[in-house]
Design a protein around this motif. Structure first.
Motif, PDB file in Angstrom:
ATOM      1  N   ASN A 210       1.401  14.400  13.889  1.00 38.62           N
ATOM      2  CA  ASN A 210       0.695  13.039  13.663  1.00 38.62           C
ATOM      3  C   ASN A 210      -0.488  13.348  13.162  1.00 38.62           C
ATOM      4  OD1 ASN A 210       0.222  10.368  13.412  1.00 38.62           O
ATOM      5  ND2 ASN A 210      -0.699  10.521  15.557  1.00 38.62           N
ATOM      6  N   ILE A 211      -1.269  14.272  13.668  1.00 41.75           N
ATOM      7  CA  ILE A 211      -2.615  14.570  12.934  1.00 41.75           C
ATOM      8  C   ILE A 211      -2.526  15.001  11.408  1.00 41.75           C
ATOM      9  CG2 ILE A 211      -4.746  16.032  13.006  1.00 41.75           C
ATOM     10  CD1 ILE A 211      -4.210  16.203  16.209  1.00 41.75           C
ATOM     11  N   ARG A 212      -1.656  15.780  11.295  1.00 42.73           N
ATOM     12  CA  ARG A 212      -1.447  16.335   9.995  1.00 42.73           C
ATOM     13  C   ARG A 212      -1.147  15.280   8.866  1.00 42.73           C
ATOM     14  NH1 ARG A 212       2.382  17.599   6.677  1.00 42.73           N
ATOM     15  NH2 ARG A 212       3.880  16.843   7.616  1.00 42.73           N
ATOM     16  N   LEU A 213      -0.103  14.516   9.483  1.00 37.98           N
ATOM     17  CA  LEU A 213       0.457  13.132   8.560  1.00 37.98           C
ATOM     18  C   LEU A 213      -0.950  12.243   8.235  1.00 37.98           C
ATOM     19  CD1 LEU A 213       3.631  12.299   9.815  1.00 37.98           C
ATOM     20  CD2 LEU A 213       3.414  12.978   7.608  1.00 37.98           C
ATOM     21  N   ARG A 214      -1.869  12.032   9.151  1.00 41.15           N
ATOM     22  CA  ARG A 214      -2.912  11.299   9.074  1.00 41.15           C
ATOM     23  C   ARG A 214      -3.968  11.909   7.941  1.00 41.15           C
ATOM     24  NH1 ARG A 214      -3.053   6.706  12.286  1.00 41.15           N
ATOM     25  NH2 ARG A 214      -1.990   6.898  14.104  1.00 41.15           N
ATOM     26  N   SER A 215      -4.037  13.186   8.101  1.00 43.63           N
ATOM     27  CA  SER A 215      -4.978  13.725   7.266  1.00 43.63           C
ATOM     28  C   SER A 215      -4.473  13.751   5.658  1.00 43.63           C
ATOM     29  CB  SER A 215      -5.214  15.252   7.670  1.00 43.63           C
ATOM     30  OG  SER A 215      -4.342  15.940   7.716  1.00 43.63           O
ATOM     31  N   SER A 216      -3.395  13.927   5.684  1.00 42.71           N
ATOM     32  CA  SER A 216      -2.829  14.132   4.040  1.00 42.71           C
ATOM     33  C   SER A 216      -2.256  12.638   3.663  1.00 42.71           C
ATOM     34  CB  SER A 216      -1.495  15.066   4.031  1.00 42.71           C
ATOM     35  OG  SER A 216      -0.228  14.375   4.797  1.00 42.71           O
ATOM     36  N   ILE A 217      -2.138  11.552   4.247  1.00 34.87           N
ATOM     37  CA  ILE A 217      -1.734  10.277   4.011  1.00 34.87           C
ATOM     38  C   ILE A 217      -2.531   9.515   2.865  1.00 34.87           C
ATOM     39  CG2 ILE A 217      -2.573   8.877   5.562  1.00 34.87           C
ATOM     40  CD1 ILE A 217       0.306   7.781   6.052  1.00 34.87           C
ATOM     41  N   LYS A 218      -3.860   9.947   2.991  1.00 32.67           N
ATOM     42  CA  LYS A 218      -4.690   9.341   2.221  1.00 32.67           C
ATOM     43  C   LYS A 218      -4.613   9.829   0.734  1.00 32.67           C
ATOM     44  CE  LYS A 218      -6.908   7.316   5.432  1.00 32.67           C
ATOM     45  NZ  LYS A 218      -6.932   5.988   5.772  1.00 32.67           N
ATOM     46  N   GLU A 219      -3.943  10.927   0.251  1.00 31.29           N
ATOM     47  CA  GLU A 219      -3.672  11.501  -0.887  1.00 31.29           C
ATOM     48  C   GLU A 219      -2.311  10.754  -1.292  1.00 31.29           C
ATOM     49  OE1 GLU A 219      -5.941  13.260  -2.360  1.00 31.29           O
ATOM     50  OE2 GLU A 219      -7.012  13.467  -0.338  1.00 31.29           O
ATOM     51  N   ARG A 220      -1.658  10.037  -0.788  1.00 31.04           N
ATOM     52  CA  ARG A 220      -0.012   9.817  -1.043  1.00 31.04           C
ATOM     53  C   ARG A 220      -0.110   8.377  -1.820  1.00 31.04           C
ATOM     54  NH1 ARG A 220       4.065  11.261   3.882  1.00 31.04           N
ATOM     55  NH2 ARG A 220       3.403  13.423   3.954  1.00 31.04           N
ATOM     56  N   TYR A 221       0.869   8.312  -2.865  1.00 28.35           N
ATOM     57  CA  TYR A 221       1.176   7.223  -3.395  1.00 28.35           C
ATOM     58  C   TYR A 221       2.433   6.702  -3.044  1.00 28.35           C
ATOM     59  CZ  TYR A 221      -2.200   8.674  -7.184  1.00 28.35           C
ATOM     60  OH  TYR A 221      -3.234   9.141  -7.844  1.00 28.35           O
ATOM     61  N   ARG A 222       2.884   7.607  -2.225  1.00 32.19           N
ATOM     62  CA  ARG A 222       4.497   6.780  -1.339  1.00 32.19           C
ATOM     63  C   ARG A 222       4.425   7.437  -0.029  1.00 32.19           C
ATOM     64  NH1 ARG A 222       9.830   6.634  -4.394  1.00 32.19           N
ATOM     65  NH2 ARG A 222      11.286   6.428  -2.636  1.00 32.19           N
ATOM     66  N   PHE A 223       4.857   6.438   1.066  1.00 34.86           N
ATOM     67  CA  PHE A 223       5.038   6.708   2.164  1.00 34.86           C
ATOM     68  C   PHE A 223       6.293   6.470   2.676  1.00 34.86           C
ATOM     69  CE2 PHE A 223       4.492   5.808   6.941  1.00 34.86           C
ATOM     70  CZ  PHE A 223       4.063   7.241   7.269  1.00 34.86           C
ATOM     71  N   GLN A 224       7.182   7.411   3.229  1.00 34.55           N
ATOM     72  CA  GLN A 224       8.642   7.195   3.438  1.00 34.55           C
ATOM     73  C   GLN A 224       9.160   6.545   2.108  1.00 34.55           C
ATOM     74  OE1 GLN A 224       9.191   9.288   6.026  1.00 34.55           O
ATOM     75  NE2 GLN A 224      10.405   7.624   6.795  1.00 34.55           N
ATOM     76  N   ASN A 225       9.769   5.150   1.967  1.00 34.83           N
ATOM     77  CA  ASN A 225      10.018   4.406   0.929  1.00 34.83           C
ATOM     78  C   ASN A 225       9.199   3.394   0.452  1.00 34.83           C
ATOM     79  OD1 ASN A 225      12.624   6.093   0.623  1.00 34.83           O
ATOM     80  ND2 ASN A 225      13.582   5.061   2.155  1.00 34.83           N
ATOM     81  N   ILE A 226       8.052   3.607   1.066  1.00 33.65           N
ATOM     82  CA  ILE A 226       7.261   2.505   0.573  1.00 33.65           C
ATOM     83  C   ILE A 226       6.245   2.864  -0.402  1.00 33.65           C
ATOM     84  CG2 ILE A 226       5.461   0.824   1.549  1.00 33.65           C
ATOM     85  CD1 ILE A 226       6.573   1.489   4.120  1.00 33.65           C
ATOM     86  N   ILE A 227       5.832   2.127  -1.455  1.00 33.16           N
ATOM     87  CA  ILE A 227       5.189   2.711  -2.595  1.00 33.16           C
ATOM     88  C   ILE A 227       3.671   1.932  -2.487  1.00 33.16           C
ATOM     89  CG2 ILE A 227       4.948   2.652  -5.230  1.00 33.16           C
ATOM     90  CD1 ILE A 227       7.472   4.430  -4.130  1.00 33.16           C
ATOM     91  N   GLY A 228       2.649   2.688  -2.632  1.00 34.94           N
ATOM     92  CA  GLY A 228       1.303   2.177  -2.536  1.00 34.94           C
ATOM     93  C   GLY A 228       0.218   3.103  -2.419  1.00 34.94           C
TER      94      GLY A 228
END
Length: 539
Positions: A210-228
């Protein structure tokens, strides 16, 4: 005894019977409440937290105004509530005692005035019920604490071979030779301890993930099937992770077309229930007469046409997730029955006398104001609080326009595969970016599907002249990059960075926080867009 005396006696007995029936009817809820608490007391490995939470959930349902009754218990300096509420003057209370000493209290409030004829908030019998419940709860807590004191003692031993062994010792006081003695029973619990260790390891692994996801999620254009990539969507991603790491019920709010089902699916896929079913129900699409059979199922022969046993949605969602779309359309009668199933009271398939239970998690979605529906009487307050534990609010597309180029890129990749049109021309891209999209992502998706299927682009009754593929190819001047979607994305990103820097007086850390990215990422993207560092700026 003459005939008149006999008739008079019969009439007297009838009146007594009526009064007794009326009194029993009034006490039915009370008796059911006390019976339910007694059954809870028989729960294996019962603890105080579970007991008190069940008590505050049950008590309001036993009163004359269940929809607006709220309960608070304080035991051993810990507070339990059935729903969020504030104290007021409409209340009844009783102490909870252990061996004659007060260890807490139980208080029931009315959350609002019931009606114009309101005179007294609670009946005398209801005060007596609270007194009786507190007396019974005090005895149950006493039993729990004594059981805890007598609980087995655990030891870690080592065998001759060097293996670690865990044993559990049960001690019982017995008389022996006219003197007190201890009778001990040892039980090997090594396998249970190993399982406990594995569960702890898995929990720690999930926390780290969870910590790893939270730290890397700021770099994402896509999360699961959600775009943004907008800050608003980064916040939604954080809420999804919070919900996925809990088993509490979730309510997703958002306009039509904002992607509520995608968020619900993401919560399920990231949760510990992901190996089990994700059952989708559109509450507004089921006729009310069929609600009960659809949710709870039915037995063969229960009614004309019931040629076989049918599993209901609750059966299918056992150990999984029940996604209730358009929850605001669920009728009150169904809310009551579903609430009972949520609270562990079970349910009965139509035509069956056997109660069933299901371990399901509710993720609900709506484009309505559920709190307003409660005020208008279209939703039960207790049902509202059960499904409202974790609320998630999805922003409309007009509030996250920086995500539009990403969505165009995503849908272009899907629809252009089988279309002679491979890109969005600049005059259409301009309309897309300037439109407010009242239909949100679904409207954008349908407009792009129509364009790649027919060459026609239409929004708000405004149609762009159909484009033929040859004409479309000729309309792009050599070397013109304005039609390139990646260029549009870069342009929007550059503008967002400049706006953030200007609004924070070029304070890099504040600008990065506003954009929802790390400071190092901000530096890399500034360099990519040729944004030079100013002198004497703050970090």
């Amino acid at each position: 005894m003459n005939q008149n005396e006999l008739i008079e006696q019969i009439n007297s007995l009838k009146e007594q019977f009526k009064k007794t029936t009326f009194d029993l009817e009034k006490r039915k809820k009370e008796l059911h409440c006390l019976y339910t608490i007694s059954k809870i007391a028989e729960t294996e490995n019962l603890d105080i937290d579970f007991l008190m939470q069940q008590v505050v959930e049950i008590i309001p349902l036993s009163l004359q105004y269940p929809d607006i009754s709220a309960a608070t218990a304080v035991v051993l300096n810990k507070t339990y509530k059935n729903c969020p509420h504030a104290p007021n003057q409409w209340k009844i209370s009783a102490p909870i005692k252990f061996s004659g000493k007060k260890i807490g209290s139980l208080t029931v409030y009315l959350t609002r005035k019931p009606d114009q004829n309101f005179q007294t908030p609670f009946l005398k019998e209801e005060q007596e019920l609270i007194n009786g419940v507190c007396e019974r709860v005090g005895k149950i807590i006493q039993r729990i604490q004594i059981t805890e004191q007598l609980k087995a003692i655990e030891y870690e031993l080592h065998s001759k071979q060097g293996n670690r062994i865990w044993v559990e010792e049960d001690q019982t006081k017995i008389p022996r030779n006219n003197s007190p003695a201890l009778f001990s029973i040892l039980r090997d619990i090594t396998r249970e301890k190993e399982k406990e260790h594995l569960v702890t390891q898995e929990k720690n692994r999930l926390q780290q993930e969870n910590i790893r996801l939270r730290s890397s999620i700021k770099e994402r254009y896509r999360f699961q099937n959600i775009i943004g990539m907008s800050p608003a969507m980064q916040h939604v991603y954080d809420q999804i992770l919070t919900a996925a790491n809990s088993d509490a019920n979730v309510s997703i709010y958002g306009e039509s077309g904002t992607g509520k089902e995608l968020v619900a699916r993401a919560i399920h896929d990231l949760s510990l229930r992901n190996a089990d079913a994700f059952i989708t129900i559109n509450c507004g699409a089921i006729p009310e007469p069929l609600m009960e059979s659809e949710f709870f199922g039915y037995k063969k022969g229960a009614f004309t046409g019931a040629a076989f046993d049918k599993h209901g949605y609750l059966d299918l969602a056992d150990t999984g997730t029940l996604f209730l779309d358009e929850i605001g359309d669920l009728p009150l009668s169904m809310q009551v029955k579903l609430l009972r199933a949520i609270d562990g009271g079970g349910y009965y398939p139509i035509g069956s006398q056997s109660k069933k239970t299901s371990d399901f998690r509710i993720v609900a979605a709506t484009n309505k104001n559920l709190k307003q529906l409660v005020g208008e009487g279209f939703m039960r307050e207790d049902f509202y609080y059960r499904i409202q534990v974790i609320p998630i609010f999805l922003p409309p597309l007009k509030d996250r326009k920086e995500d539009i180029p990403l969505l165009i890129d995503h849908f272009t990749g899907i629809y252009a595969k089988n279309s002679p049109l491979k890109k969005i021309p600049n005059h259409i891209a301009a309309q897309i970016l300037n439109h407010d999209w009242p239909g949100n992502i679904r409207e954008l998706q349908n407009a792009l599907l129509r364009f790649f299927s027919t060459g026609e682009f239409e929004i708000l009754n405004m149609t762009v002249k159909p484009i033929q593929s040859d004409h479309f190819k000729r309309s792009i001047p050599p070397g013109d990059t304005t039609n390139d979607l990646s260029h549009a994305i870069k342009t929007v990103e550059k503008e967002q960075i400049i706006n953030a820097l200007q609004s924070t007086n070029w304070h890099r850390s504040c600008a990065a926080e506003k954009l929802g990215i790390s400071r190092s990422t901000l530096f890399r993207r500034m360099k990519k867009h040729g944004l030079k560092l100013k002198q004497n700026v703050r970090y």
